[in-house]
Write an enzyme that holds these catalytic residues in place. Structure first.
Site, PDB file in Angstrom:
ATOM      1  N   GLN A 197      40.210  26.048  40.205  1.00 48.97           N
ATOM      2  CA  GLN A 197      39.532  25.589  41.428  1.00 48.97           C
ATOM      3  C   GLN A 197      40.556  24.792  42.242  1.00 48.97           C
ATOM      4  OE1 GLN A 197      36.269  26.323  41.903  1.00 48.97           O
ATOM      5  NE2 GLN A 197      35.839  25.096  43.723  1.00 48.97           N
ATOM      6  N   ARG A 235      25.017  27.782  36.832  1.00 49.56           N
ATOM      7  CA  ARG A 235      24.768  27.911  38.275  1.00 49.56           C
ATOM      8  C   ARG A 235      23.320  27.540  38.605  1.00 49.56           C
ATOM      9  NH1 ARG A 235      28.399  28.031  42.016  1.00 49.56           N
ATOM     10  NH2 ARG A 235      26.993  29.251  43.302  1.00 49.56           N
ATOM     11  N   ASP A 262      36.193  21.408  50.736  1.00 49.12           N
ATOM     12  CA  ASP A 262      37.237  21.803  49.780  1.00 49.12           C
ATOM     13  C   ASP A 262      38.597  21.732  50.470  1.00 49.12           C
ATOM     14  OD1 ASP A 262      34.699  23.186  48.900  1.00 49.12           O
ATOM     15  OD2 ASP A 262      35.972  23.760  47.218  1.00 49.12           O
ATOM     16  N   SER A 266      34.784  24.048  53.902  1.00 47.12           N
ATOM     17  CA  SER A 266      35.187  22.922  54.735  1.00 47.12           C
ATOM     18  C   SER A 266      35.673  21.703  53.948  1.00 47.12           C
ATOM     19  CB  SER A 266      34.012  22.552  55.642  1.00 47.12           C
ATOM     20  OG  SER A 266      34.189  21.311  56.215  1.00 47.12           O
ATOM     21  N   GLN A 293      29.516  20.569  56.129  1.00 50.12           N
ATOM     22  CA  GLN A 293      29.677  19.862  54.843  1.00 50.12           C
ATOM     23  C   GLN A 293      30.230  18.449  55.086  1.00 50.12           C
ATOM     24  OE1 GLN A 293      32.110  22.488  52.413  1.00 50.12           O
ATOM     25  NE2 GLN A 293      30.380  22.949  51.074  1.00 50.12           N
ATOM     26  N   TYR A 318      31.010  37.709  47.570  1.00 46.12           N
ATOM     27  CA  TYR A 318      30.314  36.437  47.810  1.00 46.12           C
ATOM     28  C   TYR A 318      29.028  36.689  48.578  1.00 46.12           C
ATOM     29  CZ  TYR A 318      29.086  31.795  49.354  1.00 46.12           C
ATOM     30  OH  TYR A 318      28.396  30.634  49.579  1.00 46.12           O
ATOM     31  N   GLY A 321      26.990  19.579  49.873  1.00 45.81           N
ATOM     32  CA  GLY A 321      28.039  19.943  48.922  1.00 45.81           C
ATOM     33  C   GLY A 321      27.590  19.776  47.478  1.00 45.81           C
ATOM     34  N   GLU A 324      36.093  23.790  37.808  1.00 47.82           N
ATOM     35  CA  GLU A 324      35.341  23.284  38.961  1.00 47.82           C
ATOM     36  C   GLU A 324      34.592  22.013  38.540  1.00 47.82           C
ATOM     37  OE1 GLU A 324      32.472  26.189  40.087  1.00 47.82           O
ATOM     38  OE2 GLU A 324      31.955  25.210  41.988  1.00 47.82           O
ATOM     39  N   ASP A 374      24.779  21.030  45.962  1.00 48.23           N
ATOM     40  CA  ASP A 374      23.668  21.966  46.131  1.00 48.23           C
ATOM     41  C   ASP A 374      22.381  21.706  45.334  1.00 48.23           C
ATOM     42  OD1 ASP A 374      25.982  22.971  47.262  1.00 48.23           O
ATOM     43  OD2 ASP A 374      25.813  24.947  46.389  1.00 48.23           O
ATOM     44  N   TYR A 382      34.684  31.727  44.828  1.00 44.79           N
ATOM     45  CA  TYR A 382      34.694  31.259  46.224  1.00 44.79           C
ATOM     46  C   TYR A 382      35.910  31.833  46.962  1.00 44.79           C
ATOM     47  CZ  TYR A 382      31.762  27.700  43.951  1.00 44.79           C
ATOM     48  OH  TYR A 382      30.821  27.047  43.214  1.00 44.79           O
TER      49      TYR A 382
HETATM   50  C1  DGY Z   1      27.846  28.277  46.943  1.00 46.16           C
HETATM   51  O1  DGY Z   1      27.869  29.413  47.407  1.00 46.16           O
HETATM   52  O2  DGY Z   1      27.660  28.020  45.767  1.00 46.16           O
HETATM   53  C2  DGY Z   1      28.138  27.152  47.835  1.00 46.16           C
HETATM   54  O3  DGY Z   1      27.983  25.924  47.211  1.00 46.16           O
HETATM   55  C3  DGY Z   1      27.444  27.210  49.153  1.00 46.16           C
HETATM   56  O4  DGY Z   1      28.355  26.618  49.967  1.00 46.16           O
END
Ligand code: DGY
Length: 455
Positions: free
Chosen positions: A435, A217, A42, A40, A117, A89, A181, A420, A183, A35
């Protein structure tokens, strides 16, 4: 690699180092590789941790995010780092570029996403003042920061209470699971399964290149839906009215709504500090009351938890996930409900599940279908969620339980990886190491330890 366990003073030093290394000059990337931008919520948690190192730098974290606020009050979920390599990213700034033409987007190059978020920011802003006052340092500067931040945070909460709640239900509507947040939590699975994916251009996922194991993931099935929803949202220019009509994913998020209740309480305190007009206070108080009512209506007696609601399908989204503790996070609930929530929290549905490495609540109950112990929001333990629960327990007078949660959370973090999220049975750190928000909550917990010792 086996790491030796850190003592509290070493956790503080390592956590400070993580935040220093992720400091990009006035703002903090969420993690070193996975990341590389500013996220936001975070950032709000990061500010809470930074307050213990430097209240001025903590305030700057929030200010830099607010500098990218949209015209309609929305705080974007990502502020992109122009220096991050494009392949680091996905979906990056170029992917959001067309949304930057929307009337509400900030002017200038596409620097932000069009999503938002959960609104932790006002809570963080008031925490900075609390720390400054406790230390007797930087109080005047923090008050100045609050004067500037207050109208922006009020506009942010107004956006959530209006554009994101035209029904006046007290509950925040989201257009994408990323806005929650959490996901790929099973809380969204049925709503996501109902999304019909249209034509999406071929895309390469950058996230999979930054984790040791793709099992940590979201799946390709989930990502196709995530990317399709981004496409739909962009095509409307992020127009809330159109999205309400057209977005194939439209859900009331109980966790974001609970956080908004607490953030509104923080905003009320801020209104006092900055001497805001009475009319603001009555508006914010009304939002708080509405938020409690909304959560009350989403109570699911079978789960003993709160449940999200799929507005598209017109049905509740019942799932045993950490978000179900929303009324505990919102605070001020009925004593019976609080007792019930505490029972569920410590039951074999969550922190009391047999064979957990630490008695800490997994993000999804191991008994829930869709539980996966290594996969993102489908099972792992998230330190930042433990912080929210700890803070809420403290606030509801449950100090012993809060202390237990904090102690085990710190034990989990003593491996020094600042993961994380963590595998609940082995305690293995997963996702990204170093993280930022994990380091931040560790600092806040350890400052609390110091505070309790000196009392
Ligand atoms: C990601 O890219 O994994 C995020 O959670 C999207 O904000």
């Amino acid at each position: 690699m086996e790491r030796s366990l850190l003592r509290p003073e070493d956790i503080i030093a390592r956590a400070a180092e993580v935040l220093r290394e992720n400091d990009m000059g006035g703002w903090t990337r969420a993690s070193p590789t996975l990341y590389p931008h500013q996220w936001s919520w975070d950032s709000a948690f990061i500010a809470i941790g930074l307050a213990h190192l430097d209240t001025g730098r903590a305030a700057a974290e929030i200010t830099s995010l607010l500098d990218h606020q949209w015209e309609n009050g929305k705080i974007p979920h990502i502020v992109f780092n122009p220096e991050a390599p494009p392949e680091s990213y996905f979906p990056g700034p170029e992917h959001w570029a067309s949304a930057a033409d929307g009337p509400e987007a900030p002017t200038g190059p596409a620097m932000t996403s069009g999503l938002c978020q959960p609104p932790v920011h006002a809570i963080a802003a008031m925490r900075i003042l609390q720390v400054a006052e406790a230390r007797g340092e930087g109080v005047a500067e923090t008050r100045e920061f609050l004067e500037e931040a207050y109208p922006k945070l009020l506009a942010w909460h107004r956006y959530l209470a209006t554009a994101r709640d035209p029904e006046e239900s007290g509950l925040v509507t989201i257009y994408h699971p990323w806005e929650s947040g959490t996901d790929n939590s099973p809380r969204w699975t049925p709503a996501l399964e109902r999304v019909e994916v249209g034509e999406i251009p071929h895309y390469e996922r950058a996230d999979l290149g930054h984790v040791p194991d793709p099992e940590e993931r979201p799946t390709g099935y989930e990502y196709d839906r995530f990317i399709w929803l981004v496409e739909v949202i962009k095509r409307t220019g992020c127009d809330d009215d159109v999205l309400y009509e057209k977005c194939p994913f439209l859900a009331k998020d109980v966790l974001a709504s609970a956080i908004l209740v607490r953030a509104n309480e923080a905003l009320l305190e801020m209104a006092e500090v900055v001497g805001a007009p009475e009319v603001h206070r009555s508006t914010v108080s009304a939002w708080i009351e509405r938020g409690h009512k909304g959560l009350e209506e989403r109570w699911d007696p079978d789960l003993g938890l709160c449940a999200d609601y799929d507005l598209r399908a017109g049905e509740p989204l019942a799932a045993r996930t950490i978000a179900g503790f929303a009324p505990l996070i919102a605070g001020g609930g009925k004593p019976d409900q609080l007792r019930g929530l505490l029972r569920v929290l410590h039951s074999s549905d969550f922190a009391g599940y047999p064979d957990l490495r630490w008695p800490l609540p997994p993000s999804t109950s191991p008994d829930e279908s869709g539980f996966l112990p290594r996969n993102y929001w489908r099972g792992p333990v998230w330190p930042v969620m433990n912080w929210l629960l700890w803070w809420s327990l403290e606030d509801s007078g449950e100090r012993k339980r809060a202390a237990r949660l904090k102690d085990y959370s710190l034990a989990q973090l003593s491996d020094g990886s600042f993961g994380e999220y963590y595998e609940p049975f082995t305690g293995e750190a997963l996702g990204s190491d170093d993280q930022s928000w994990t380091a931040a909550v560790a600092l806040d917990w350890l400052a609390d330890e110091e505070g309790s010792k000196s009392q």
